[in-house]
Enzyme design. Sequence first.
Site, PDB file in Angstrom:
ATOM      1  CE  LYS A 159      -4.328  -2.636  11.775  1.00 41.64           C
ATOM      2  NZ  LYS A 159      -2.932  -1.732  11.786  1.00 41.64           N
ATOM      3  CG  ASP A 190      11.744   1.715  16.036  1.00 43.10           C
ATOM      4  OD1 ASP A 190      10.535   1.403  15.756  1.00 43.10           O
ATOM      5  OD2 ASP A 190      12.485   1.620  17.153  1.00 43.10           O
ATOM      6  CE1 TYR A 239      -2.277  -7.283  12.254  1.00 42.50           C
ATOM      7  CE2 TYR A 239      -4.399  -7.821  11.096  1.00 42.50           C
ATOM      8  CZ  TYR A 239      -3.809  -6.954  11.001  1.00 42.50           C
ATOM      9  OH  TYR A 239      -3.883  -6.026   9.929  1.00 42.50           O
ATOM     10  CG  LEU A 275      -2.111   1.649   1.206  1.00 40.63           C
ATOM     11  CD1 LEU A 275      -2.517   1.319  -0.199  1.00 40.63           C
ATOM     12  CD2 LEU A 275      -2.412   0.473   2.144  1.00 40.63           C
TER      13      LEU A 275
END
Length: 285
Positions: free
Chosen positions: A127, A36, A123, A12
């Site tokens: 998120k 980072d 995951y 993306l």
Amino acid sequence: MRWMVVGAKGMLGTDLVTRLVAEGHDVMAVDRTEVDITNEASVEHAIDKVDVVVNVAAFTAVDSAEENEAEAFLTNAVGPQHLARRCKKIGARLVHISTDYVFDGSNSSPYLESGAVNPAGAYGRTKAAGEWAVRAGTDDYIIVRTAWLYGAHGTCFPQTMAALSNKNSTLSVVTDEVGQPTWTADLADLILRLVLAEVPSGTYHGTSSGRTNWHSFAQAIMTSLDKDPDIVKETTAAAFQRPAPRPSFSVLGHNHLVAVGVDPIGNWLERWNEAAPAVLAEFKD
């Protein structure tokens, strides 16, 4: 307008940088070697004098996250927190990319942007935490949830299917996972349109319209390769033992886009037919 794309070397990120440059924007394309996001000092040092920061960086190894949730949390939640705080300090708008995995996949109708999140795996949990961190860290943000991404600049489902079809006479692909295949070039276009439209801070869904399952998508891929789509055989998710649960229903609604006057991405099959020559270029004769 000056943009910074964090995670610019991914599928993306590459398409977004290409689109922004083509439109004449001033773009800083950075990856982990330049900033980072898990390190607050690195973020503060690297990000300054920009109008928009787009966070494409993420720990996306869904299965690995089950055993390395702390590591995933650093990138998917702590990183966005650092970015949000920095954007607020310098007066930049943050665009943060999230995922359908914040939902558990049990719906039978499209998930609303305002719907309660209920991730089923590590995951998705990390998120969802990242979304919360963005909302808590700045009041000038756009969260874009997406799903089933494919593109020309990274390993993706269409390329995997194409490669497998060159080695096998048949392919077994699941029918009981439903979603919206979404071209990264289309998502890049949507991100640009959202920012230029100066939409209110909030959560938006960046997926193609319509819906399909992985089996039907694989058949469309075979058709694009001039192969018999019937080589794709039906199976179910139960046939594959994977560490992380996959949402069985990943269809996202686009109500918020419509409400702010931004057109959703078009039908998944129409967009796939447009994308296929670029995405499958290395597999075409």
